[in-house]
Design an enzyme around this catalytic site. Structure first.
Site, PDB file in Angstrom:
ATOM      1  N   ASP A 114       7.186   5.940   6.421  1.00  0.00           N
ATOM      2  CA  ASP A 114       7.163   7.394   6.621  1.00  0.00           C
ATOM      3  C   ASP A 114       6.187   7.745   7.752  1.00  0.00           C
ATOM      4  O   ASP A 114       6.075   8.903   8.150  1.00  0.00           O
ATOM      5  CB  ASP A 114       6.854   8.161   5.324  1.00  0.00           C
ATOM      6  CG  ASP A 114       5.449   7.912   4.798  1.00  0.00           C
ATOM      7  OD1 ASP A 114       4.765   7.011   5.321  1.00  0.00           O
ATOM      8  OD2 ASP A 114       5.037   8.616   3.853  1.00  0.00           O
ATOM      9  N   SER A 115       5.532   6.717   8.328  1.00  0.00           N
ATOM     10  CA  SER A 115       4.793   6.914   9.581  1.00  0.00           C
ATOM     11  C   SER A 115       5.754   7.425  10.660  1.00  0.00           C
ATOM     12  O   SER A 115       5.319   7.937  11.701  1.00  0.00           O
ATOM     13  CB  SER A 115       4.118   5.605  10.025  1.00  0.00           C
ATOM     14  OG  SER A 115       5.025   4.523   9.961  1.00  0.00           O
TER      15      SER A 115
ATOM     16  N   GLU B 198      -4.178  -1.319   2.348  1.00  0.00           N
ATOM     17  CA  GLU B 198      -4.440  -0.683   3.647  1.00  0.00           C
ATOM     18  C   GLU B 198      -5.921  -0.327   3.755  1.00  0.00           C
ATOM     19  O   GLU B 198      -6.471   0.365   2.872  1.00  0.00           O
ATOM     20  CB  GLU B 198      -3.573   0.582   3.812  1.00  0.00           C
ATOM     21  CG  GLU B 198      -3.828   1.270   5.165  1.00  0.00           C
ATOM     22  CD  GLU B 198      -2.794   2.316   5.549  1.00  0.00           C
ATOM     23  OE1 GLU B 198      -1.775   2.450   4.841  1.00  0.00           O
ATOM     24  OE2 GLU B 198      -3.012   2.993   6.572  1.00  0.00           O
TER      25      GLU B 198
ATOM     26  N   ASP C   4      10.505   3.204   2.809  1.00  0.00           N
ATOM     27  CA  ASP C   4       9.247   3.815   2.358  1.00  0.00           C
ATOM     28  C   ASP C   4       9.535   5.171   1.710  1.00  0.00           C
ATOM     29  O   ASP C   4      10.108   6.060   2.350  1.00  0.00           O
ATOM     30  CB  ASP C   4       8.357   3.998   3.594  1.00  0.00           C
ATOM     31  CG  ASP C   4       6.893   4.141   3.240  1.00  0.00           C
ATOM     32  OD1 ASP C   4       6.528   3.855   2.085  1.00  0.00           O
ATOM     33  OD2 ASP C   4       6.121   4.509   4.141  1.00  0.00           O
TER      34      ASP C   4
ATOM     35  N   GLU D  12       3.339   4.691  -2.575  1.00  0.00           N
ATOM     36  CA  GLU D  12       1.868   4.697  -2.521  1.00  0.00           C
ATOM     37  C   GLU D  12       1.268   4.978  -3.900  1.00  0.00           C
ATOM     38  O   GLU D  12       1.774   5.817  -4.648  1.00  0.00           O
ATOM     39  CB  GLU D  12       1.386   5.773  -1.534  1.00  0.00           C
ATOM     40  CG  GLU D  12       1.824   5.500  -0.109  1.00  0.00           C
ATOM     41  CD  GLU D  12       1.276   6.533   0.876  1.00  0.00           C
ATOM     42  OE1 GLU D  12       0.439   7.376   0.490  1.00  0.00           O
ATOM     43  OE2 GLU D  12       1.705   6.483   2.054  1.00  0.00           O
TER      44      GLU D  12
END
Ligand code: KIV
Length: 280
Positions: free
Chosen positions: A48-49, A186, A87, A119
């Site tokens: 989703d970046s 991360e 994602d 996440e």
């Protein structure tokens, strides 16, 4: 590059067992995925970046499921052999287990993904379990989780004191217990990554989590020089594609202004006899 067979979860676990590091990059479109596949990259994340590096938003939060599906489908068309992870964007899984299962299912059915990523640790374990129980492989993502960066106080290294490091280990254990076959760390200190590796048997990937992890992920726009807003410390730059694109466009602009383009080799012809018929 020799023909490869499609990368499977079993192969990824086999690589972990024999301590062969796994390469993982993000991709958002067909040509990039094609070249990554040819380069031998084992895993691709349509992250989703996308929102920040392709769509120009200031965060990942505005990214929708439909946008993710569209881009992931393009990546799948380019990457036939890499293991493709979709994602889950903001609010595609947070509202509840059923929402999470339905959206994870879209990545598999509509985009041909091999797994999904979401996440969070302990707080999303119920969603991870629901998705895994539906037969969909899950990659967890803990440490700096951009969708909750407001709660984390920005884009900062996580697990720098005993309390938060312990919480990360608990998150990793919860993800493993819920069935996540892999976990992405991360922005985590290398020694905390090692602690997590010692406590769970899922495949551990790192993005800014040191060299101890089973595999490494980076954002392709960072390594290719296509994203200028900021470059995290953990990024290694492998190309300056942005500069190459700018130089090429400037050369084209100059050619057009100075009538050097198009040349006769770029133009089409018509026979004189045909031309005469219309000019009489
Ligand atoms: O969206 C993404 O590319 C990611 C990375 C930041 C890990 O989730």
């Amino acid at each position: 590059m020799a023909d490869r067979t499609k990368v499977t979860i079993q192969q990824l676990f086999e690589m972990k067992r024999r301590k062969e590091k796994i390469s993982w990059l993000t991709a958002y479109d067909y040509p990039t995925a094609l070249y990554m596949d040819r380069a031998g990259i084992e895993m691709i994340l349509t992250g989703d970046s996308l929102g920040m590096v392709v769509l120009g938003y200031e965060s990942t939060l505005p990214v929708t499921m439909d946008a993710m599906i569209l881009h992931t489908q393009a990546v799948r068309r380019g990457a036939k052999t890499a293991f493709l992870v979709g994602d889950m964007p903001y609010m595609s899984y947070q509202p509840g287990v059923e929402t999470a299962i339905r959206n994870a299912g879209r990545f598999m059915a509509e985009a041909g993904c091999d797994a999904i990523k979401l996440e969070g640790g302990v707080r999303v374990a119920d969603k991870v379990k629901g998705i895994v129980d539906s037969g969909i492989p899950v990659v967890g993502h803990i440490g700096l989780t951009p969708q909750s960066s407001a709660q984390l106080g920005g884009f900062k290294v996580q697990g720098k004191d005993a309390e938060t490091a312990k919480a990360l280990v608990a998150d990793a254990r919860a993800l493993e217990a819920a069935g996540a076959f892999a976990i992405l760390l991360e922005c985590v200190p290398t020694k905390v990554s090692r602690l997590i590796m010692e406590n769970v048997s899922s495949i551990i990937f790192g993005i800014g989590a040191g060299d101890v992890c089973d595999g490494q992920l980076l954002i392709s726009h960072d390594i290719l020089g296509l994203f200028e807003c900021f470059t995290p410390k953990f990024v290694k730059r492998y190309a300056e594609i942005g500069k190459t694109v700018q130089d090429a466009c400037a050369a084209y602009h100059d050619d057009v202004k100075k009538c050097r383009f198009p040349g006769p080799e770029h133009a089409f012809t018509i026979a004189e006899s045909e031309l005469k018929k219309i000019t009489t």
